[in-house]
Design an enzyme around this catalytic site. Structure first.
Site, PDB file in Angstrom:
ATOM      1  CB  THR A 166      27.098  85.772  68.200  1.00  0.00           C
ATOM      2  OG1 THR A 166      26.275  85.580  67.067  1.00  0.00           O
ATOM      3  CG2 THR A 166      28.460  86.253  67.767  1.00  0.00           C
ATOM      4  CG  ASP A 197      26.885  91.602  63.633  1.00  0.00           C
ATOM      5  OD1 ASP A 197      25.978  90.747  63.542  1.00  0.00           O
ATOM      6  OD2 ASP A 197      27.624  91.686  64.642  1.00  0.00           O
TER       7      ASP A 197
HETATM    8  N1  ASP Z   1      25.075  89.185  65.384  1.00  0.00           N
HETATM    9  C1  ASP Z   1      24.753  87.866  64.916  1.00  0.00           C
HETATM   10  C2  ASP Z   1      24.125  87.955  63.560  1.00  0.00           C
HETATM   11  O1  ASP Z   1      23.284  88.808  63.355  1.00  0.00           O
HETATM   12  C3  ASP Z   1      23.825  87.132  65.831  1.00  0.00           C
HETATM   13  C4  ASP Z   1      24.266  87.097  67.258  1.00  0.00           C
HETATM   14  O2  ASP Z   1      24.936  87.986  67.753  1.00  0.00           O
HETATM   15  O3  ASP Z   1      23.946  86.110  67.920  1.00  0.00           O
HETATM   16  O4  ASP Z   1      24.422  87.128  62.740  1.00  0.00           O
END
Ligand code: ASP
Length: 296
Positions: A166, A197
């Site tokens: 992300t 999230d």
């Molecule tokens: N937080 C993101 C999710 O759970 C994934 C990530 O941070 O890469 O969708």
């Protein structure tokens, strides 16, 4: 007032051959965001510009390069938030747009809503003039191979893979206003319709000029349980600086929900903090002398 900026490109166990591309991508996103700030752009302009660079870079799980869900489709989540007004725009499970962060900003500016999902988010973005591409334009060979391998693997093993690419950016502009943006393809092999999230106010991002601004990354199901970015901002509202808030939020993530992730933060005085409890987190921040410091 001197502006501040930090970006991240995900918190996970970044394999050695991917370290350099992750650092370089963060560096170039920080450069783009910084240029926006020093030309007098707003913190919102800077975080959108920085995140667009990361969405264009197939290294990351955002925009082009996003992970595939269990059906082999890309569903992306993004949020942008203005610390001056607390105005927020977000999209979730959106498909076929290269820059979900810009779709999120359009939701903030041109709708009465904070969050649009799925087909509704895509048709709103289309109406706002956002280019919509066939999904194949966003899919990389790397992700396709990973997905094919997961289909061939025994049912449980594929879900255990942990890669969290992300992206996010936090900025304070010359007027002292804060903003944040976060964008993701979510988690690999997720169930269709799963929302993490990232697009949720307070979890994937939060910005309030009265406290600070934060963007999170990691295992979304744990990050959202402690509303990690709002938790960090509340600590800053009580007088903690950005680094103390980052350390405390990540400590709480591990101790309270056994979560994994990372966070980047700017406090109301422009101080920068970052922390993670994963083996690595790609980031780049602009130092007070204008130099960029990047790491993994
Ligand atoms: N937080 C993101 C999710 O759970 C994934 C990530 O941070 O890469 O969708």
């Amino acid at each position: 007032m001197t502006p501040s900026l930090i970006v991240h490109g995900g918190a996970w166990s970044i394999p050695p051959h991917e370290v350099e591309p992750h650092i370089n991508g963060c560096r170039s996103a920080a450069q783009t965001g910084w240029e926006a700030l020093i030309k007098g752009g707003s913190a919102l302009d800077a975080v959108e510009a920085a995140v667009r660079v990361l969405e264009d870079d197939p290294t990351y799980d955002a925009g082009r390069g996003s992970v595939l869900n269990a059906d082999g489709d890309i569903e992306m989540d993004a949020i942008i938030m203005d610390g001056a007004t607390l105005n927020t725009g977000a999209v979730a499970a959106i498909q076929r747009v290269q820059h979900p962060v810009s779709a999120a900003r359009l939701v903030m500016r041109h709708s009465e809503h904070n969050l649009l999902v799925g087909a509704g988010a895509e048709s709103f973005a289309r109406r706002m003039g956002v280019p919509v591409y066939p999904q194949v334009n966003l899919v990389t060979e790397r992700e396709l191979e990973k997905w094919r391998a997961a289909q061939a693997a025994p049912p449980d093993s594929a879900r255990k893979e942990f890669s969290h690419d992300t992206v996010g950016a936090v900025a304070r502009d010359a007027d002292g206003h804060l903003a944040v943006a976060t964008s993701t393809g979510g988690t690999f092999n997720k169930l269709p319709g799963r929302v993490g999230d990232s697009p949720l106010i307070g979890s994937g991002a939060y910005a309030d000029d009265l406290s600070g601004a934060a963007s999170a990354t990691g295992w979304g199901e744990s990050l959202m349980k402690i509303v990690i970015c709002k938790t960090a901002c509340d600590l800053m509202a009580r007088g903690h600086d950005a680094q103390t808030a980052a350390d405390a939020a990540i400590k709480q993530l591990g101790e309270r929900v056994n979560g994994l992730g990372g966070i980047i933060i700017i406090d109301g005085r422009g101080g920068i903090g970052h922390a993670h409890n994963t083996p690595g987190m790609a980031y780049a921040k602009v130092l007070p002398d204008g130099q960029i410091s990047a790491g993994c």
